[in-house]
Design a protein around this motif. Structure first.
Motif, PDB file in Angstrom:
ATOM      1  N   VAL A 278       0.853  -1.203   0.000  1.00 26.87           N
ATOM      2  CA  VAL A 278       0.000   0.000   0.000  1.00 26.87           C
ATOM      3  C   VAL A 278       0.880   1.240   0.000  1.00 26.87           C
ATOM      4  O   VAL A 278       0.690   2.182  -0.774  1.00 26.87           O
ATOM      5  N   GLY A 279       1.904   1.199   0.846  1.00 28.75           N
ATOM      6  CA  GLY A 279       2.821   2.341   0.913  1.00 28.75           C
ATOM      7  C   GLY A 279       3.479   2.573  -0.429  1.00 28.75           C
ATOM      8  O   GLY A 279       3.648   3.707  -0.888  1.00 28.75           O
ATOM      9  N   PHE A 280       3.767   1.459  -1.123  1.00 26.77           N
ATOM     10  CA  PHE A 280       4.425   1.536  -2.435  1.00 26.77           C
ATOM     11  C   PHE A 280       3.488   2.203  -3.444  1.00 26.77           C
ATOM     12  O   PHE A 280       3.887   3.084  -4.209  1.00 26.77           O
ATOM     13  N   ALA A 312      -1.441  11.184  -1.168  1.00 28.27           N
ATOM     14  CA  ALA A 312      -0.947   9.793  -1.039  1.00 28.27           C
ATOM     15  C   ALA A 312      -1.437   9.183   0.272  1.00 28.27           C
ATOM     16  O   ALA A 312      -1.794   8.014   0.349  1.00 28.27           O
ATOM     17  N   MET A 313      -1.512  10.020   1.296  1.00 31.02           N
ATOM     18  CA  MET A 313      -1.919   9.530   2.625  1.00 31.02           C
ATOM     19  C   MET A 313      -3.376   9.036   2.584  1.00 31.02           C
ATOM     20  O   MET A 313      -3.708   7.980   3.106  1.00 31.02           O
ATOM     21  N   PHE A 314      -4.211   9.801   1.892  1.00 26.44           N
ATOM     22  CA  PHE A 314      -5.623   9.391   1.802  1.00 26.44           C
ATOM     23  C   PHE A 314      -5.733   8.067   1.037  1.00 26.44           C
ATOM     24  O   PHE A 314      -6.435   7.144   1.439  1.00 26.44           O
ATOM     25  N   ASN A 315      -4.956   7.967  -0.032  1.00 25.14           N
ATOM     26  CA  ASN A 315      -4.910   6.713  -0.813  1.00 25.14           C
ATOM     27  C   ASN A 315      -4.515   5.555   0.102  1.00 25.14           C
ATOM     28  O   ASN A 315      -5.148   4.497   0.140  1.00 25.14           O
ATOM     29  N   ASN A 316      -3.470   5.783   0.902  1.00 27.05           N
ATOM     30  CA  ASN A 316      -2.964   4.695   1.762  1.00 27.05           C
ATOM     31  C   ASN A 316      -3.983   4.301   2.827  1.00 27.05           C
ATOM     32  O   ASN A 316      -4.147   3.126   3.139  1.00 27.05           O
ATOM     33  N   PHE A 317      -4.647   5.337   3.395  1.00 27.37           N
ATOM     34  CA  PHE A 317      -5.644   5.016   4.445  1.00 27.37           C
ATOM     35  C   PHE A 317      -6.733   4.107   3.869  1.00 27.37           C
ATOM     36  O   PHE A 317      -7.067   3.081   4.462  1.00 27.37           O
ATOM     37  N   LEU A 318      -7.243   4.469   2.706  1.00 28.99           N
ATOM     38  CA  LEU A 318      -8.336   3.674   2.128  1.00 28.99           C
ATOM     39  C   LEU A 318      -7.908   2.210   1.954  1.00 28.99           C
ATOM     40  O   LEU A 318      -8.566   1.279   2.401  1.00 28.99           O
ATOM     41  N   TRP A 319      -6.753   2.015   1.356  1.00 31.32           N
ATOM     42  CA  TRP A 319      -6.281   0.637   1.120  1.00 31.32           C
ATOM     43  C   TRP A 319      -5.978  -0.088   2.439  1.00 31.32           C
ATOM     44  O   TRP A 319      -6.326  -1.247   2.634  1.00 31.32           O
ATOM     45  N   ASN A 320      -5.315   0.607   3.370  1.00 31.42           N
ATOM     46  CA  ASN A 320      -4.958  -0.053   4.645  1.00 31.42           C
ATOM     47  C   ASN A 320      -6.196  -0.435   5.434  1.00 31.42           C
ATOM     48  O   ASN A 320      -6.249  -1.511   6.047  1.00 31.42           O
ATOM     49  N   ASP A 321      -7.203   0.435   5.356  1.00 33.20           N
ATOM     50  CA  ASP A 321      -8.397   0.176   6.170  1.00 33.20           C
ATOM     51  C   ASP A 321      -9.176  -1.010   5.631  1.00 33.20           C
ATOM     52  O   ASP A 321      -9.747  -1.783   6.389  1.00 33.20           O
ATOM     53  N   PHE A 339     -14.176   7.291  10.641  1.00 38.14           N
ATOM     54  CA  PHE A 339     -13.641   8.656  10.667  1.00 38.14           C
ATOM     55  C   PHE A 339     -12.579   8.794  11.762  1.00 38.14           C
ATOM     56  O   PHE A 339     -11.535   9.411  11.574  1.00 38.14           O
ATOM     57  N   GLU A 340     -12.833   8.119  12.911  1.00 33.71           N
ATOM     58  CA  GLU A 340     -11.846   8.171  14.007  1.00 33.71           C
ATOM     59  C   GLU A 340     -10.525   7.558  13.550  1.00 33.71           C
ATOM     60  O   GLU A 340      -9.438   8.103  13.772  1.00 33.71           O
ATOM     61  N   ARG A 341     -10.614   6.433  12.854  1.00 35.65           N
ATOM     62  CA  ARG A 341      -9.383   5.799  12.362  1.00 35.65           C
ATOM     63  C   ARG A 341      -8.697   6.731  11.348  1.00 35.65           C
ATOM     64  O   ARG A 341      -7.463   6.900  11.385  1.00 35.65           O
ATOM     65  N   PHE A 342      -9.502   7.357  10.487  1.00 29.74           N
ATOM     66  CA  PHE A 342      -8.920   8.249   9.469  1.00 29.74           C
ATOM     67  C   PHE A 342      -8.237   9.438  10.146  1.00 29.74           C
ATOM     68  O   PHE A 342      -7.106   9.806   9.790  1.00 29.74           O
TER      69      PHE A 342
END
Ligand code: GDD
Ligand code: MN
Length: 402
Positions: A278-280, A312-321, A339-342
């Motif tokens: 995801v980070g990649f 990029a951070m928003f992209n990563n959050f979606l995939w990680n979650d 939302f709390e996790r985000f």
């Protein structure tokens, strides 16, 4: 007193390190089941054992009289620890002794002890009184309270190490961090994965393919056991009064080997690799947006770096979650928790963003490194930071009862 050693030594299991079910153990020994079996792995502990056995017996008799056993597993110590243990059996009938000749090692000693144990709950404690025996009753009440694994931790409220040097503290914490990166779903489940003092329900381990290495038996239990709930009790690791620690560099090397072996056997696309992938993907998003803002829109370096990192951070959050931590977030349904996790993820990554921008400026303006190379180095450093802190805070992996 000269004890006839022939009938006081336990048979030494061989072959695989699988903990059998209680019915299997009882059928082969016509014994009756017990509530608790405590393994005491020993190597050159002749001078410590009598005091420990006396303290353990006094404590456990107060709550578990007749329903527990102590099993010393000695690796043929040159100071005849096993003989001292045998002599103690005359005064402590709940004590049993295993003398291993061929096999050696702390973790394997514990499991060989668990393989002959008759308890519903299995425990381990060091023989050198560095693990305060009185903590056993608190661990036991955690188990009675419903947790499956109760760990004595140096890193929770009331925990600590008394006489460790800065080096030993640094090595211990460093080893924990490497473990968190390689095996977050295992090492991240407890605050003190290096602990050698804990008790676990036998059912969590029965017929599980344990494959121990070195000193860290708890990591093997966490990695291969089936452990829904964990409790922790803080303790201060005591100074050793007699003898010395057997920890050498070999144990640290074995620890890394153990982590890698567990990493590979716990599934190739483990949580960590998913986080890395995801980070990649975020790197591409970050670099593409950075390029657009910088070269197409002509924005300044800092603004371009900050905005591209945020996208990029928003992209990563979606995939990680959904993917990396999906097995955890699915237990936290609802927009509010999402939302709390985000927000938490954002907060942690924002700190990472600041780190990212500072690093880009430092590497580009101070060290004169090419701006794109600077950006890549900054992204790598921030990825490790984001993974570790997010694991601990945003997607807590265990409901740990203090
Ligand atoms: N049977 C057997 N075989 N026992 C061993 C061996 C071995 O090869 N090596 C050590 N032991 C026993 C020691 O006799 C002692 O009872 C216990 O294992 C711990 O050994 P130490 O050498 O005293 O370890 P430490 O004090 O540096 O670290 C301990 O505490 C840490 C914090 O809980 C160990 O338990 C570490 O694993 C733990 O992280
Ligand atoms: Mn010790």
């Amino acid at each position: 007193m000269n004890v006839n050693s022939a009938n006081c030594l336990l048979p030494v299991p061989s072959g695989s390190f699988v903990v059998p079910g209680l019915t299997t153990v009882l059928s082969t020994t016509e014994a009756h089941p017990l509530g608790f079996s405590l393994i005491i792995p020993t190597y050159k502990e002749a001078k410590n054992l009598a005091k420990l056995v006396e303290q353990l017996s006094r404590l456990l008799d107060s709550q578990l009289a007749g329903d527990y056993e102590l099993i010393v597993v000695d690796d043929d110590s040159p100071d005849d620890t096993w003989k001292v243990a045998q002599e103690l059996t005359a005064d402590y009938p709940q004590l049993r002794v295993m003398r291993r000749i061929e096999e050696r090692g702390l973790s394997t000693a514990v499991i060989r002890g668990w393989q002959v144990a008759r308890g519903e709950v299995l425990g381990v404690i060091d023989a050198d009184l560095q693990h305060p025996p009185e903590l056993l009753l608190q661990l036991w009440s955690q188990i009675q309270g419903g947790v499956d694994l109760a760990v004595a931790s140096r890193h929770v409220e009331g925990g600590g190490v008394s006489d460790w040097s800065i080096i030993r503290r640094f090595l211990s914490r460093g080893a924990q961090m490497i473990g968190l990166i390689l095996l977050p779903g295992v090492i991240g489940r407890v605050s003190d994965p290096m602990s050698g003092y804990f008790m676990v329900r036998r059912n969590c381990l029965v017929d599980r393919p344990l494959n121990p290495l070195g000193y860290k038996i708890l990591i093997e239990v966490l990695g291969r056991g089936k452990i829904p709930e964990i409790g922790e009790v803080g303790y201060v690791f005591q100074e050793r009064q007699v003898g010395e620690s057997k920890v050498t560099w070999k144990q640290y090397v074995e620890y890394l080997q153990h982590l890698l072996r567990l990493r590979l056997s716990l599934g190739y696309i483990g949580r960590f690799i998913r986080f890395g992938l995801v980070g990649f993907s975020g790197v591409f998003v970050d670099m593409a947006i950075f390029y657009l803002l910088r070269d197409k829109l002509g924005l300044g370096l800092t603004l371009s770096a900050a905005l591209s990192a945020e996208v990029a951070m928003f992209n990563n959050f979606l995939w990680n979650d959904v993917w990396t931590f999906g097995d955890i977030s699915q237990h936290q349904p609802g927009w509010r928790q999402w939302f709390e996790r985000f927000v938490k993820f954002n907060g942690i990554c924002l700190a990472g963003l600041i780190l990212n921008v500072l690093l880009v400026n430092l590497l580009f303006n101070v060290f004169g490194i090419n701006e794109y190379v600077s950006k890549l180095i900054a992204i790598a450093a921030v990825t490790v930071w984001n993974f570790w802190i997010n694991l601990k805070l945003s997607w807590r992996v265990t409901d740990v009862r203090q």
